[in-house]
Write an enzyme that holds these catalytic residues in place. Structure first.
Site, PDB file in Angstrom:
ATOM      1  N   PHE A 165       1.103   1.015  11.874  1.00 31.49           N
ATOM      2  CA  PHE A 165      -0.207   0.785  11.259  1.00 31.49           C
ATOM      3  C   PHE A 165      -1.050   2.048  11.305  1.00 31.49           C
ATOM      4  O   PHE A 165      -0.844   2.936  12.136  1.00 31.49           O
ATOM      5  CB  PHE A 165      -0.942  -0.379  11.932  1.00 31.49           C
ATOM      6  N   ALA A 166      -2.011   2.084  10.385  1.00 31.38           N
ATOM      7  CA  ALA A 166      -2.998   3.161  10.368  1.00 31.38           C
ATOM      8  C   ALA A 166      -3.927   2.966  11.558  1.00 31.38           C
ATOM      9  O   ALA A 166      -4.114   1.838  12.029  1.00 31.38           O
ATOM     10  CB  ALA A 166      -3.795   3.100   9.071  1.00 31.38           C
ATOM     11  N   PHE A 220       3.076  11.033   2.161  1.00 36.41           N
ATOM     12  CA  PHE A 220       2.330   9.893   1.614  1.00 36.41           C
ATOM     13  C   PHE A 220       2.874   8.551   2.071  1.00 36.41           C
ATOM     14  O   PHE A 220       2.352   7.505   1.701  1.00 36.41           O
ATOM     15  CB  PHE A 220       2.392   9.927   0.075  1.00 36.41           C
ATOM     16  N   SER A 221       3.936   8.539   2.860  1.00 31.89           N
ATOM     17  CA  SER A 221       4.738   7.311   2.984  1.00 31.89           C
ATOM     18  C   SER A 221       4.387   6.487   4.216  1.00 31.89           C
ATOM     19  O   SER A 221       3.713   6.949   5.125  1.00 31.89           O
ATOM     20  CB  SER A 221       6.213   7.709   3.098  1.00 31.89           C
ATOM     21  N   ALA A 222       4.917   5.270   4.240  1.00 32.36           N
ATOM     22  CA  ALA A 222       4.924   4.453   5.460  1.00 32.36           C
ATOM     23  C   ALA A 222       5.890   5.101   6.453  1.00 32.36           C
ATOM     24  O   ALA A 222       6.880   5.727   6.061  1.00 32.36           O
ATOM     25  CB  ALA A 222       5.377   3.043   5.124  1.00 32.36           C
ATOM     26  N   SER A 256       0.827  -1.218   0.000  1.00 36.12           N
ATOM     27  CA  SER A 256       0.000   0.000   0.000  1.00 36.12           C
ATOM     28  C   SER A 256       0.861   1.268   0.000  1.00 36.12           C
ATOM     29  O   SER A 256       0.350   2.360  -0.265  1.00 36.12           O
ATOM     30  CB  SER A 256      -0.974   0.012   1.185  1.00 36.12           C
ATOM     31  N   HIS A 257       2.163   1.153   0.311  1.00 40.33           N
ATOM     32  CA  HIS A 257       3.034   2.335   0.274  1.00 40.33           C
ATOM     33  C   HIS A 257       4.310   2.070  -0.519  1.00 40.33           C
ATOM     34  O   HIS A 257       5.335   2.704  -0.322  1.00 40.33           O
ATOM     35  CB  HIS A 257       3.297   2.856   1.694  1.00 40.33           C
ATOM     36  N   LEU A 296       5.907 -11.651  15.712  1.00 33.90           N
ATOM     37  CA  LEU A 296       6.120 -10.252  16.065  1.00 33.90           C
ATOM     38  C   LEU A 296       5.766  -9.382  14.869  1.00 33.90           C
ATOM     39  O   LEU A 296       6.023  -9.768  13.718  1.00 33.90           O
ATOM     40  CB  LEU A 296       7.589 -10.005  16.406  1.00 33.90           C
ATOM     41  N   GLU A 324      -4.731   0.544   0.962  1.00 40.58           N
ATOM     42  CA  GLU A 324      -5.148  -0.864   0.833  1.00 40.58           C
ATOM     43  C   GLU A 324      -6.507  -0.945   0.125  1.00 40.58           C
ATOM     44  O   GLU A 324      -6.736  -1.816  -0.713  1.00 40.58           O
ATOM     45  CB  GLU A 324      -5.223  -1.460   2.251  1.00 40.58           C
ATOM     46  N   GLN A 359       8.130  -9.126  11.685  1.00 41.13           N
ATOM     47  CA  GLN A 359       8.737 -10.425  11.332  1.00 41.13           C
ATOM     48  C   GLN A 359       8.461 -10.770   9.856  1.00 41.13           C
ATOM     49  O   GLN A 359       9.348 -11.193   9.130  1.00 41.13           O
ATOM     50  CB  GLN A 359       8.125 -11.491  12.235  1.00 41.13           C
ATOM     51  N   THR A 371      -6.294   8.800   8.350  1.00 39.08           N
ATOM     52  CA  THR A 371      -6.001   7.371   8.582  1.00 39.08           C
ATOM     53  C   THR A 371      -4.846   7.246   9.580  1.00 39.08           C
ATOM     54  O   THR A 371      -4.499   6.145  10.008  1.00 39.08           O
ATOM     55  CB  THR A 371      -5.671   6.651   7.258  1.00 39.08           C
TER      56      THR A 371
HETATM   57  P1  NDP Z   1      -1.666  -3.320   8.745  1.00 41.98           P
HETATM   58  O1  NDP Z   1      -3.058  -3.315   9.266  1.00 41.98           O
HETATM   59  O2  NDP Z   1      -1.281  -4.329   7.750  1.00 41.98           O
HETATM   60  O3  NDP Z   1      -0.694  -3.389  10.023  1.00 41.98           O
HETATM   61  C1  NDP Z   1       0.645  -3.355   9.815  1.00 41.98           C
HETATM   62  C2  NDP Z   1       1.414  -3.604  11.092  1.00 41.98           C
HETATM   63  O4  NDP Z   1       0.888  -4.691  11.843  1.00 41.98           O
HETATM   64  C3  NDP Z   1       2.816  -4.009  10.706  1.00 41.98           C
HETATM   65  O5  NDP Z   1       3.701  -3.600  11.715  1.00 41.98           O
HETATM   66  C4  NDP Z   1       2.674  -5.525  10.625  1.00 41.98           C
HETATM   67  O6  NDP Z   1       3.914  -6.213  10.669  1.00 41.98           O
HETATM   68  C5  NDP Z   1       1.816  -5.794  11.825  1.00 41.98           C
HETATM   69  N1  NDP Z   1       1.050  -7.040  11.711  1.00 41.98           N
HETATM   70  C6  NDP Z   1       0.181  -7.362  10.743  1.00 41.98           C
HETATM   71  N2  NDP Z   1      -0.335  -8.598  10.990  1.00 41.98           N
HETATM   72  C7  NDP Z   1       0.235  -9.045  12.129  1.00 41.98           C
HETATM   73  C8  NDP Z   1       0.115 -10.247  12.897  1.00 41.98           C
HETATM   74  N3  NDP Z   1      -0.703 -11.225  12.528  1.00 41.98           N
HETATM   75  N4  NDP Z   1       0.850 -10.369  14.021  1.00 41.98           N
HETATM   76  C9  NDP Z   1       1.682  -9.371  14.407  1.00 41.98           C
HETATM   77  N5  NDP Z   1       1.829  -8.215  13.726  1.00 41.98           N
HETATM   78  C10 NDP Z   1       1.118  -8.055  12.598  1.00 41.98           C
HETATM   79  O7  NDP Z   1      -1.221  -1.937   8.098  1.00 41.98           O
HETATM   80  P2  NDP Z   1      -2.080  -0.645   7.762  1.00 41.98           P
HETATM   81  O8  NDP Z   1      -2.886  -0.922   6.553  1.00 41.98           O
HETATM   82  O9  NDP Z   1      -2.783  -0.175   8.977  1.00 41.98           O
HETATM   83  O10 NDP Z   1      -0.895   0.404   7.416  1.00 41.98           O
HETATM   84  C11 NDP Z   1       0.024   0.131   6.379  1.00 41.98           C
HETATM   85  C12 NDP Z   1       0.973   1.269   6.188  1.00 41.98           C
HETATM   86  O11 NDP Z   1       0.285   2.428   5.792  1.00 41.98           O
HETATM   87  C13 NDP Z   1       1.807   1.676   7.397  1.00 41.98           C
HETATM   88  O12 NDP Z   1       3.167   1.510   7.037  1.00 41.98           O
HETATM   89  C14 NDP Z   1       1.495   3.156   7.611  1.00 41.98           C
HETATM   90  O13 NDP Z   1       2.605   3.972   7.984  1.00 41.98           O
HETATM   91  C15 NDP Z   1       1.018   3.554   6.237  1.00 41.98           C
HETATM   92  N6  NDP Z   1       0.126   4.719   6.295  1.00 41.98           N
HETATM   93  C16 NDP Z   1       0.637   5.955   5.998  1.00 41.98           C
HETATM   94  C17 NDP Z   1      -0.182   7.072   6.057  1.00 41.98           C
HETATM   95  C18 NDP Z   1       0.345   8.451   5.817  1.00 41.98           C
HETATM   96  O14 NDP Z   1      -0.390   9.404   5.959  1.00 41.98           O
HETATM   97  N7  NDP Z   1       1.583   8.635   5.465  1.00 41.98           N
HETATM   98  C19 NDP Z   1      -1.600   6.962   6.416  1.00 41.98           C
HETATM   99  C20 NDP Z   1      -2.009   5.621   6.749  1.00 41.98           C
HETATM  100  C21 NDP Z   1      -1.169   4.546   6.667  1.00 41.98           C
HETATM  101  P3  NDP Z   1       4.525  -6.769   9.258  1.00 41.98           P
HETATM  102  O15 NDP Z   1       4.879  -5.540   8.464  1.00 41.98           O
HETATM  103  O16 NDP Z   1       5.690  -7.607   9.630  1.00 41.98           O
HETATM  104  O17 NDP Z   1       3.419  -7.554   8.604  1.00 41.98           O
HETATM  105  O1  PYC Z   2      -2.964   4.830   2.914  1.00 37.87           O
HETATM  106  O2  PYC Z   2      -4.264   5.882   4.323  1.00 37.87           O
HETATM  107  C1  PYC Z   2      -3.331   5.857   3.534  1.00 37.87           C
HETATM  108  C2  PYC Z   2      -2.564   7.089   3.310  1.00 37.87           C
HETATM  109  C3  PYC Z   2      -2.965   8.361   3.502  1.00 37.87           C
HETATM  110  C4  PYC Z   2      -1.917   9.183   3.160  1.00 37.87           C
HETATM  111  C5  PYC Z   2      -0.888   8.379   2.767  1.00 37.87           C
HETATM  112  N1  PYC Z   2      -1.300   7.102   2.873  1.00 37.87           N
END
Ligand code: NDP
Ligand code: PYC
Length: 339
Positions: free
Chosen positions: A180-181, A122-124, A48-49, A306, A189, A309, A161
């Site tokens: 995570f968001a 926009f990034s992770a 997603s990023h 974790l 996503e 992982q 988010t």
């Molecule tokens: P997820 O709901 O997939 O959660 C991701 C986190 O949860 C990761 O650390 C992941 O580890 C961990 N995880 C997932 N499944 C498990 C599990 N079964 N057991 C243990 N840990 C788990 O991600 P989101 O969709 O919420 O977010 C994704 C990305 O979007 C993030 O990197 C975030 O920074 C980015 N984002 C950026 C925004 C912005 O404005 N810049 C806005 C919103 C989101 P692993 O990676 O090892 O799977």
């Molecule tokens: O995926 O929610 C998202 C997001 C918002 C801004 C950057 N990523």
């Protein structure tokens, strides 16, 4: 890999990313900082990023939502506070510019905050906190994104988010990291589901009338839901406050997303906290990091995994085999590179 996908070496994916960005007006420094982040995400299979976000970067520069040649400016605010003005450019170069002085500050004062301001974001977040934990610091980062999420019990987008990321250094392995968001999932996503023609699970989103939906287009036009009901929503509000008013920047509903829709400025802030374990523990750091290892071992001993992982596993695989992206995305990127 299926017929609708293509495999790229990390080198080729890097070159394609840089070429797309520079061809579309980003300076070398801005392009490199963006490419480092999207390539890290693609390499770790955080789709997603990953490279798909290059489309947003180009879209945003084309409508004037980002200053593609911005040079960030650092401001010392207080003994433990440093601010970097992205000056309308991407948050990533601003973070990279301030990273070393920020680390020095955290080591000198024990606890330091970096406020990234006026940034197209926009990034992770995990690459940033992971890089700080690799320097022995404990780190927490958050950013308010844009109004895509309804408050718990509400029906219309108001909160961002709003991701939150945390990293903890480990003595003999990569840092413990989560990111995570505070919505059930990142909006990216939902967008990936729309692009793939797939429905989204129940419980992710509401449509424009406030009714639950599994249609990604209806969800994108409506509102995502916070994770964990009122608990995720409260965390999300905290992120808005710390990365918005506290650092002198915008709330999510005062910004405009990457597609240029809605009113408001496209830029906002990011709040990053770094803590040096030595300031708390002196010579006891090694013992306490070992104590933390017992927690991690307890988790994995139960067959649970974790956070991070999966990502580190994906990293090893991509380093050996390259990355796989949808053919459609590859074609779109090539078109942006060779207009
Ligand atoms: P997820 O709901 O997939 O959660 C991701 C986190 O949860 C990761 O650390 C992941 O580890 C961990 N995880 C997932 N499944 C498990 C599990 N079964 N057991 C243990 N840990 C788990 O991600 P989101 O969709 O919420 O977010 C994704 C990305 O979007 C993030 O990197 C975030 O920074 C980015 N984002 C950026 C925004 C912005 O404005 N810049 C806005 C919103 C989101 P692993 O990676 O090892 O799977
Ligand atoms: O995926 O929610 C998202 C997001 C918002 C801004 C950057 N990523």
């Amino acid at each position: 890999m299926n017929d609708h996908q293509t495999r790229l070496s990390l080198e080729d994916a890097w070159t394609l990313s840089i070429d797309v960005l520079e061809q579309n007006g980003f300076s070398q420094d801005q392009a490199a900082a963006i490419a480092r982040s999207v390539m890290a995400a693609q390499r770790d299979e955080c789709h997603s990023h990953g490279m798909y976000r290059l489309l947003d970067c180009v879209r945003t520069v084309r409508y004037g939502g980002v200053e593609p040649r911005a040079v960030p400016e650092i401001h010392e605010k207080a003994p433990g506070v440093i601010s970097v003005d992205a000056r309308g450019g991407c948050s990533l170069l601003a973070f990279e510019t301030a990273r070393e002085p920020f680390i020095e500050k955290a080591r000198a004062t024990g606890v330091a905050v970096l406020a990234v301001k006026n940034a197209f974001h926009f990034s992770a977040l995990w690459p940033e906190v992971e890089s700080l934990a690799n320097q022995g610091l404990v780190a927490l980062a958050m950013t308010p994104s844009h109004a895509y999420v309804a408050p718990a019990g509400g029906h219309s987008p108001l909160l961002g988010t709003n991701p939150i990321a945390f990293a903890w250094p480990r003595p003999e392995s990569e840092p413990f990291v989560f990111d995570f968001a505070t919505s059930v999932v990142a909006r990216g996503e939902v967008e990936l589901h729309r692009r793939a023609g797939e429905s989204i699970p129940e419980g992710w989103a509401l449509d424009e009338t406030g009714q639950p939906t599994t249609d990604p287009s209806a969800a994108l036009a409506g509102a995502l839901l916070p994770f964990g009901g009122h608990k995720g929503a409260a965390l999300s509000i905290m992120i808005e406050l710390l990365a918005g008013p506290l650092i002198g920047d915008r709330l999510g509903h005062q910004t405009r997303p990457a597609d240029g829709s809605d009113e408001g400025a496209p830029q906002h802030g990011e709040f990053i906290l770094a803590m040096d374990p030595h300031a708390f523990l002196g010579t006891g750091v090694a013992t306490r990091l070992q104590q933390a290892e017992a927690l991690f071992e307890g988790i994995t001993a139960q067959g649970a995994r974790l956070p991070s992982q999966r990502r580190y596993g994906a990293r090893k695989r991509s380093q050996a085999e390259g990355v796989i992206i949808p053919q459609k995305l590859h074609d779109e990127l090539v078109k942006l590179r060779d207009p």
